[in-house]
Write a protein that holds these residues in place. Structure first.
Motif, mmCIF file in Angstrom:
data_model
loop_
_atom_site.group_PDB
_atom_site.id
_atom_site.type_symbol
_atom_site.label_atom_id
_atom_site.label_comp_id
_atom_site.label_asym_id
_atom_site.label_seq_id
_atom_site.Cartn_x
_atom_site.Cartn_y
_atom_site.Cartn_z
ATOM 1 N N ASN A 220 0.817 -1.212 0.000
ATOM 2 C CA ASN A 220 0.000 0.000 0.000
ATOM 3 C C ASN A 220 0.852 1.264 0.000
ATOM 4 O O ASN A 220 0.767 2.088 0.906
ATOM 5 N N VAL A 221 1.661 1.400 -1.021
ATOM 6 C CA VAL A 221 2.526 2.568 -1.180
ATOM 7 C C VAL A 221 1.674 3.713 -1.728
ATOM 8 O O VAL A 221 1.067 3.592 -2.783
ATOM 9 N N HIS A 222 1.648 4.819 -0.994
ATOM 10 C CA HIS A 222 0.844 5.972 -1.379
ATOM 11 C C HIS A 222 1.726 7.107 -1.872
ATOM 12 O O HIS A 222 2.806 7.344 -1.350
ATOM 13 N N ALA A 223 1.218 7.792 -2.859
ATOM 14 C CA ALA A 223 1.804 9.041 -3.337
ATOM 15 C C ALA A 223 0.621 9.927 -3.726
ATOM 16 O O ALA A 223 -0.504 9.445 -3.861
ATOM 17 N N ARG A 224 0.873 11.182 -3.899
ATOM 18 C CA ARG A 224 -0.209 12.104 -4.235
ATOM 19 C C ARG A 224 -0.974 11.591 -5.457
ATOM 20 O O ARG A 224 -0.427 11.481 -6.540
ATOM 21 N N GLY A 225 -2.224 11.227 -5.230
ATOM 22 C CA GLY A 225 -3.079 10.786 -6.321
ATOM 23 C C GLY A 225 -3.012 9.324 -6.677
ATOM 24 O O GLY A 225 -3.697 8.893 -7.590
ATOM 25 N N GLY A 226 -2.201 8.525 -5.977
ATOM 26 C CA GLY A 226 -2.113 7.130 -6.372
ATOM 27 C C GLY A 226 -1.684 6.201 -5.256
ATOM 28 O O GLY A 226 -1.237 6.633 -4.203
ATOM 29 N N GLU A 227 -1.836 4.912 -5.533
ATOM 30 C CA GLU A 227 -1.436 3.867 -4.589
ATOM 31 C C GLU A 227 -1.004 2.650 -5.385
ATOM 32 O O GLU A 227 -1.589 2.337 -6.429
ATOM 33 N N ILE A 228 0.029 1.988 -4.918
ATOM 34 C CA ILE A 228 0.446 0.695 -5.461
ATOM 35 C C ILE A 228 0.239 -0.323 -4.356
ATOM 36 O O ILE A 228 0.681 -0.134 -3.225
ATOM 37 N N ASP A 229 -0.450 -1.411 -4.703
ATOM 38 C CA ASP A 229 -0.813 -2.399 -3.695
ATOM 39 C C ASP A 229 0.396 -3.122 -3.114
ATOM 40 O O ASP A 229 0.520 -3.252 -1.895
ATOM 41 N N LEU A 230 1.269 -3.620 -3.984
ATOM 42 C CA LEU A 230 2.435 -4.386 -3.535
ATOM 43 C C LEU A 230 3.663 -3.951 -4.323
ATOM 44 O O LEU A 230 3.573 -3.738 -5.533
ATOM 45 N N VAL A 231 4.791 -3.841 -3.642
ATOM 46 C CA VAL A 231 6.080 -3.633 -4.299
ATOM 47 C C VAL A 231 6.927 -4.831 -3.917
ATOM 48 O O VAL A 231 7.113 -5.116 -2.732
ATOM 49 N N MET A 232 7.415 -5.551 -4.943
ATOM 50 C CA MET A 232 8.107 -6.806 -4.691
ATOM 51 C C MET A 232 9.386 -6.889 -5.518
ATOM 52 O O MET A 232 9.569 -6.118 -6.466
ATOM 53 N N LEU A 233 10.232 -7.811 -5.149
ATOM 54 C CA LEU A 233 11.425 -8.118 -5.931
ATOM 55 C C LEU A 233 11.254 -9.488 -6.560
ATOM 56 O O LEU A 233 10.888 -10.460 -5.894
ATOM 57 N N ASP A 234 11.539 -9.554 -7.859
ATOM 58 C CA ASP A 234 11.577 -10.807 -8.602
ATOM 59 C C ASP A 234 13.011 -10.931 -9.106
ATOM 60 O O ASP A 234 13.352 -10.389 -10.155
ATOM 61 N N GLY A 235 13.859 -11.569 -8.314
ATOM 62 C CA GLY A 235 15.291 -11.550 -8.596
ATOM 63 C C GLY A 235 15.790 -10.130 -8.402
ATOM 64 O O GLY A 235 15.591 -9.522 -7.359
#
Length: 122
Positions: A30-45
């Motif tokens: 739940n990364v928030h920034a002005r006007g938006g949100e990303i549900d998950l931030v992950m690493l794939d390698g």
């Protein structure tokens, strides 16, 4: 908590567990920034993956991927740029945008993972 919010959180958890079983590692939720949100931030390698989770009922008119409009893509991109500015240690990593669609009906839940679902220029 509203029923819709509870379903969204359950969908995010289901998506997270699915991606972790496939070797991705969670960095943030739940990364928030002005006007938006990303549900998950992950690493794939070495790749930084920004994940949008879309929960839908089987009665919905459009699927998860189709529900991401150009305006939503712009907000996701802006939020990803904000994340990278806040976490410069990840700025040199290759990045991609994935979508996990979760469809529920009365009898079952299906999950569809679209890796590299759209380009950052969208």
């Amino acid at each position: 908590m509203s029923e819709r919010r509870a379903a969204g959180e359950a969908g995010e958890q289901l998506a997270l567990e699915h991606l972790e079983r496939r070797g991705l590692r969670l960095l943030a939720r739940n990364v928030h920034a002005r006007g938006g949100e990303i549900d998950l931030v992950m690493l794939d390698g070495a790749t930084l993956v920004f994940v949008e989770v879309r929960s839908r009922s089987a009665r919905g008119l459009v699927g998860a991927l189709e529900s991401i409009t150009p305006a939503k893509r712009r907000r996701l991109l802006m939020t990803a740029q904000t994340f990278l500015a806040r976490h410069p240690q990840h700025a040199a990593r290759p990045c991609r945008f994935d979508v996990v669609g979760i469809t529920r009906d009365d009898e079952r839940t299906t999950l569809e993972w679209a890796a590299n679902a759209f380009e950052a220029s969208a």
